[in-house]
Design an enzyme around this catalytic site. Structure first.
Site, PDB file in Angstrom:
ATOM      1  N   ASP A  73       0.831  -1.208   0.000  1.00  0.00           N
ATOM      2  CA  ASP A  73       0.000   0.000   0.000  1.00  0.00           C
ATOM      3  C   ASP A  73       0.864   1.256   0.000  1.00  0.00           C
ATOM      4  OD1 ASP A  73      -2.737  -1.090   0.212  1.00  0.00           O
ATOM      5  OD2 ASP A  73      -1.997  -1.911   2.099  1.00  0.00           O
ATOM      6  N   THR A 111       9.111   2.239  -0.070  1.00  0.00           N
ATOM      7  CA  THR A 111       8.905   2.633   1.326  1.00  0.00           C
ATOM      8  C   THR A 111       9.597   3.953   1.622  1.00  0.00           C
ATOM      9  OG1 THR A 111       8.749   0.312   1.966  1.00  0.00           O
ATOM     10  CG2 THR A 111       9.192   1.892   3.723  1.00  0.00           C
ATOM     11  N   THR A 131      15.894  -4.660   0.886  1.00  0.00           N
ATOM     12  CA  THR A 131      15.510  -5.149  -0.434  1.00  0.00           C
ATOM     13  C   THR A 131      16.510  -6.189  -0.899  1.00  0.00           C
ATOM     14  OG1 THR A 131      15.213  -4.613  -2.781  1.00  0.00           O
ATOM     15  CG2 THR A 131      16.697  -3.203  -1.542  1.00  0.00           C
ATOM     16  N   ASP A 133      17.104  -6.598  -3.908  1.00  0.00           N
ATOM     17  CA  ASP A 133      17.671  -6.064  -5.147  1.00  0.00           C
ATOM     18  C   ASP A 133      18.929  -5.232  -4.916  1.00  0.00           C
ATOM     19  OD1 ASP A 133      15.654  -7.223  -6.655  1.00  0.00           O
ATOM     20  OD2 ASP A 133      14.366  -5.456  -6.532  1.00  0.00           O
ATOM     21  N   ARG A 168      22.232 -28.738 -22.676  1.00  0.00           N
ATOM     22  CA  ARG A 168      21.168 -27.751 -22.810  1.00  0.00           C
ATOM     23  C   ARG A 168      21.673 -26.333 -22.525  1.00  0.00           C
ATOM     24  NH1 ARG A 168      16.364 -30.716 -19.322  1.00  0.00           N
ATOM     25  NH2 ARG A 168      15.522 -32.019 -21.004  1.00  0.00           N
ATOM     26  N   VAL A 296      11.088 -17.754  -4.219  1.00  0.00           N
ATOM     27  CA  VAL A 296      12.056 -18.564  -3.465  1.00  0.00           C
ATOM     28  C   VAL A 296      13.209 -17.693  -2.969  1.00  0.00           C
ATOM     29  CG1 VAL A 296      13.798 -20.377  -3.715  1.00  0.00           C
ATOM     30  CG2 VAL A 296      11.508 -20.733  -4.617  1.00  0.00           C
TER      31      VAL A 296
END
Length: 371
Positions: A73, A111, A131, A133, A168, A296
């Site tokens: 919010d 925030t 965070t 990040d 792969r 995760v």
């Protein structure tokens, strides 16, 4: 006795509970009375809180998530009864009703912006940077990043065996919408063959060049760490134009139209990692698979580095309240704790510089960066 409220806002991250504990124990030791608003800023808007004491802080140091719960919010835009409302006045009323001397807000870049809005509304606010990040400006570290880095690195480690066994290409999508610190750090630590981050737009040709070079060396597999905000060069150019149109718009209507156009462009990037996998498979002939780590990365027990950082910042936050230092973020600068004005933090992003040591290190070990 000072009376202080504390809340967690934005996405959850490892270390939030450690920071709550660090702040709470230090604050109680400084003769403060504490309440914790539940559900982020919504708790502050609707006066939903719990009392915090030494007993309630026990046993939460190693627990993931946040005991106070959280939400995304915003102060000035909150959905209430199906419509968006500015809840600034309600939050000020809650602050005054509870005779608070300060509010401590744990969260990331969003925030920080909300904290500044409350400062401008007259409240005493301290912000603690959280965070995964690691993209908050004017702080070396944010708690949550170290744990997410370990989780993402472990995933890359594990995916190497599958990539090697099946010949792969495996693309690992890692969080980081605006800044690529997490993908870059995990990619280097996990030995990814290619790392793609938002700050360095990639070329499909360059990625294929790296993969084909590996094949010529007898390595018929590749692991690619992809930040969720990574973009190809063509899209990056279009987005730069879209951003400039928003800046140059001369009226509210023109700004709204430019933003809608930019949002439509952003929508074209959905599932871009899967699209990249299909392109690489077609171009190289190697089977390609995508693993999205998702939430995760944000869950579970915080590693020691995050517990230590969260405790340092939490206790420093209590000292800031005791000293009457408000309107600040408590961050780190080297071995020291720094008080940074929220006006210098809110609305800014710490991007990965093109010449950063991590970027240089990746290039020196022959990791492809797609450019």
């Amino acid at each position: 006795m000072k009376r202080v409220g504390i809340l967690t806002a934005g996405g959850d991250a490892p270390g939030l509970n450690a920071a709550i504990r660090g702040f709470g124990r230090a604050a109680i030791g400084l003769d403060m009375e504490l309440i914790g608003f539940t559900g982020g800023l919504r708790g502050l808007a609707f006066n939903n809180y719990i009392d915090i004491n030494s007993g309630s802080l026990g046993g939460i140091l190693t627990v993931g998530g946040t005991v106070l719960r959280t939400s995304r919010d915003k102060v000035h835009r909150m959905m209430v009864d199906g419509e968006e409302r500015d809840m600034t006045a309600a939050m000020v009323e809650t602050y005054e009703r509870n005779n608070l001397d300060a509010i401590v807000m744990l969260g990331g870049g969003g925030t920080a912006k909300n904290a500044l809005r409350l400062v401008k509304a007259g409240l005493n606010v301290v912000h603690l940077p959280k965070t995964i990040d690691n993209d908050i400006v004017h702080t070396d570290d944010s708690f949550g990043f170290a744990t997410a880095l370990e989780i993402a690195t472990d995933a890359i480690d594990r995916l190497h065996s599958t990539a090697h066994s099946h010949h792969r290409i495996i693309l690992v999508e890692i969080m980081g919408h605006k800044a690529g610190w997490l993908a870059l750090g995990a990619g280097i630590a996990g030995g990814a063959d290619v790392i793609l981050i938002p700050e360095i737009p990639y070329s499909l040709d360059k990625i294929c060049e790296t993969i084909n070079k590996r094949r010529a060396q007898g390595k018929h597999f590749s692991v690619i760490a992809v930040a969720e905000g990574a973009m190809d060069q063509e899209y990056a150019e279009k987005m730069a134009v879209a951003n400039q149109l928003v800046k140059d718009a001369s009226s509210p209507e023109a700004v709204a139209m430019a933003k809608r156009s930019r949002a439509a462009l952003a929508d074209t990037r959905r599932e871009s990692t899967f699209a990249l996998a299909r392109q690489l498979e077609a171009r190289t002939g190697l089977e390609s698979r995508v693993t999205i780590l998702g939430y995760v990365q944000r869950g579970g027990t915080p590693v020691a580095a995050d517990r230590l950082l969260a405790t340092r910042l939490g206790t420093a936050g209590a000292e800031a309240v005791a000293d009457g230092s408000f309107g600040i973020m408590v961050g780190t600068a080297g071995a020291q704790v720094a008080h940074v004005p929220l006006t210098d933090v809110a609305g800014k992003v710490k991007y990965v510089p093109q010449d950063h040591d991590w970027v240089k290190a990746a290039r020196q070990v022959e990791t492809g960066l797609g450019d």
